[in-house]
Scaffold this motif. Sequence first.
Motif, short mmCIF file in Angstrom:
data_model
loop_
_atom_site.label_atom_id
_atom_site.label_comp_id
_atom_site.label_asym_id
_atom_site.label_seq_id
_atom_site.Cartn_x
_atom_site.Cartn_y
_atom_site.Cartn_z
N ARG A 23 0.84 -1.21 0.00
CA ARG A 23 0.00 0.00 0.00
C ARG A 23 0.87 1.26 0.00
NH1 ARG A 23 -2.31 -3.14 4.13
NH2 ARG A 23 -4.18 -4.27 3.49
N GLU A 24 1.98 1.22 0.73
CA GLU A 24 2.89 2.37 0.75
C GLU A 24 3.49 2.61 -0.64
OE1 GLU A 24 5.74 1.38 3.72
OE2 GLU A 24 4.36 1.72 5.42
N LEU A 25 3.82 1.53 -1.33
CA LEU A 25 4.36 1.66 -2.69
C LEU A 25 3.32 2.28 -3.62
CD1 LEU A 25 6.20 -1.77 -2.94
CD2 LEU A 25 7.30 0.48 -3.09
N GLN A 26 2.06 1.95 -3.38
CA GLN A 26 0.99 2.57 -4.17
C GLN A 26 0.91 4.07 -3.84
OE1 GLN A 26 -3.23 1.08 -5.45
NE2 GLN A 26 -3.40 1.72 -3.34
N ASP A 27 0.99 4.41 -2.56
CA ASP A 27 0.96 5.82 -2.15
C ASP A 27 2.13 6.60 -2.75
OD1 ASP A 27 -1.31 5.32 -0.67
OD2 ASP A 27 -0.22 5.06 1.23
N GLU A 28 3.26 5.90 -2.94
CA GLU A 28 4.44 6.54 -3.51
C GLU A 28 4.40 6.61 -5.04
OE1 GLU A 28 7.67 4.23 -2.01
OE2 GLU A 28 7.15 4.60 0.10
N GLY A 29 3.35 6.03 -5.63
CA GLY A 29 3.20 6.08 -7.08
C GLY A 29 4.02 5.07 -7.85
N LYS A 30 4.50 4.02 -7.17
CA LYS A 30 5.33 3.01 -7.85
C LYS A 30 4.51 1.89 -8.45
CE LYS A 30 9.65 3.80 -5.33
NZ LYS A 30 9.24 5.02 -4.63
N LEU A 31 3.26 1.75 -8.01
CA LEU A 31 2.38 0.71 -8.54
C LEU A 31 0.93 1.04 -8.19
CD1 LEU A 31 1.52 -1.03 -5.80
CD2 LEU A 31 3.76 -2.06 -6.12
N THR A 32 0.02 0.29 -8.81
CA THR A 32 -1.40 0.39 -8.49
C THR A 32 -1.90 -1.01 -8.15
OG1 THR A 32 -1.69 2.21 -10.06
CG2 THR A 32 -3.68 1.09 -9.30
N ILE A 33 -2.59 -1.13 -7.03
CA ILE A 33 -3.10 -2.42 -6.58
C ILE A 33 -4.51 -2.62 -7.13
CG2 ILE A 33 -3.68 -3.83 -4.57
CD1 ILE A 33 -1.78 -2.01 -2.94
N HIS A 34 -4.75 -3.79 -7.74
CA HIS A 34 -6.08 -4.12 -8.26
C HIS A 34 -6.71 -5.28 -7.50
CE1 HIS A 34 -5.50 -1.30 -11.46
NE2 HIS A 34 -4.46 -1.95 -11.95
N GLY A 35 -6.16 -5.62 -6.37
CA GLY A 35 -6.68 -6.71 -5.55
C GLY A 35 -5.56 -7.34 -4.77
N MET A 36 -5.86 -7.75 -3.52
CA MET A 36 -4.79 -8.27 -2.67
C MET A 36 -5.37 -9.21 -1.63
SD MET A 36 -1.95 -6.09 -0.54
CE MET A 36 -3.16 -5.16 0.40
N ALA A 37 -4.62 -10.24 -1.28
CA ALA A 37 -5.03 -11.17 -0.22
C ALA A 37 -3.79 -11.82 0.38
CB ALA A 37 -5.98 -12.23 -0.76
N ILE A 38 -3.96 -12.43 1.54
CA ILE A 38 -2.87 -13.16 2.20
C ILE A 38 -3.32 -14.60 2.42
CG2 ILE A 38 -1.52 -13.42 4.33
CD1 ILE A 38 -1.57 -10.36 4.57
N ILE A 39 -2.48 -15.54 2.00
CA ILE A 39 -2.76 -16.95 2.22
C ILE A 39 -1.67 -17.55 3.10
CG2 ILE A 39 -4.03 -17.23 0.06
CD1 ILE A 39 -1.57 -18.53 -1.16
N THR A 40 -2.05 -18.60 3.86
CA THR A 40 -1.11 -19.25 4.77
C THR A 40 -1.17 -20.76 4.58
OG1 THR A 40 -1.31 -17.50 6.44
CG2 THR A 40 -0.52 -19.65 7.20
N LYS A 41 -0.01 -21.40 4.55
CA LYS A 41 0.05 -22.85 4.48
C LYS A 41 0.26 -23.39 5.89
CE LYS A 41 1.68 -26.53 1.49
NZ LYS A 41 2.47 -26.84 0.28
N ARG A 42 -0.74 -24.12 6.35
CA ARG A 42 -0.69 -24.62 7.71
C ARG A 42 0.25 -25.82 7.84
NH1 ARG A 42 -6.49 -24.65 6.98
NH2 ARG A 42 -6.41 -26.92 7.28
N ALA A 43 0.44 -26.27 9.07
CA ALA A 43 1.35 -27.40 9.33
C ALA A 43 0.89 -28.68 8.65
CB ALA A 43 1.47 -27.62 10.84
N ASP A 44 -0.46 -28.81 8.46
CA ASP A 44 -0.99 -30.03 7.82
C ASP A 44 -0.94 -29.94 6.29
OD1 ASP A 44 -2.96 -28.19 7.27
OD2 ASP A 44 -4.58 -29.29 8.27
N GLY A 45 -0.37 -28.82 5.76
CA GLY A 45 -0.23 -28.67 4.32
C GLY A 45 -1.38 -27.99 3.64
N LYS A 46 -2.50 -27.76 4.34
CA LYS A 46 -3.65 -27.09 3.75
C LYS A 46 -3.41 -25.58 3.71
CE LYS A 46 -5.55 -31.03 3.31
NZ LYS A 46 -5.48 -31.66 1.98
#
Length: 255
Positions: A23-46
């Motif tokens: 988001r800071e890079l977007q504020d600085e004009g270096k890019l534009t975000i068109h969607g974002m999410a965070i995914i995590t791989k758990r200990a069981d591999g899911k």
Amino acid sequence: MSNFIVVIFPTETQADEGGKALRELQDEGKLTIHGMAIITKRADGKVSMKDEAGEAPLGTAVGTIVGSLMGLLGGPVGLAAGAVAGAFLGYAVDAFNYGVGMEFVDEVSRNLTPGKSALVAEVDEFWTLGLDLRMEALGGIVVRQWRLDVERDLIENEIQARNAELFQLKAEYAQAEDEHKARLEIKIKTAEAKLKTALEREKAKVEALKQQADTKIKALQKQAAAATLETKTKIEQRIVEIQAESEKLAKQQAT
């Protein structure tokens, strides 16, 4: 052309910091975000997605890619072997429709080991090195993939094939003996129905692409208003490219 980025971090906390940095890079004009999410791989591999309300809504390109990565990297739960294979193929097709190949998925898979998290986003980048340096400083590994709309090309090819099939069947019908015409009529009706379905799919795809283009243009225009002269020039160039592609789609749909 925008691209998908996946930034793999050792922990979810670092992935959160990566999101803030994006988001800071977007504020600085270096890019534009068109969607974002965070995914995590758990200990069981899911693989699971952290709630990023409003930033990776279902139905967007990022939403599709996130869903595909979760399925391809973590695998569906509680399904029979045949269903698992079918689900895996479905996830692969969804990713392929946006130009994401298995090489990209394999690279993400090698780095997203159990316990790690990844930031997934679609962005227009005006200064790629800025993102690399910022994410690496936070402990992230950046994987990129240009976004392509392969699905529309496939639909257009199918329409051409259906038209050719229909043309051939009608030519055969015109020369066929009476005893064979009833059978050819059935084939012609089936081919016409398949062509109609393909045309409807093309119309829906074009409408979706036009809506995505309008959303991107609005985001870029908002960013351009506060950008430096050099960055504003790059943003305006990107807007012209998107508008040209959108107008091309509209003309093709009208013909």
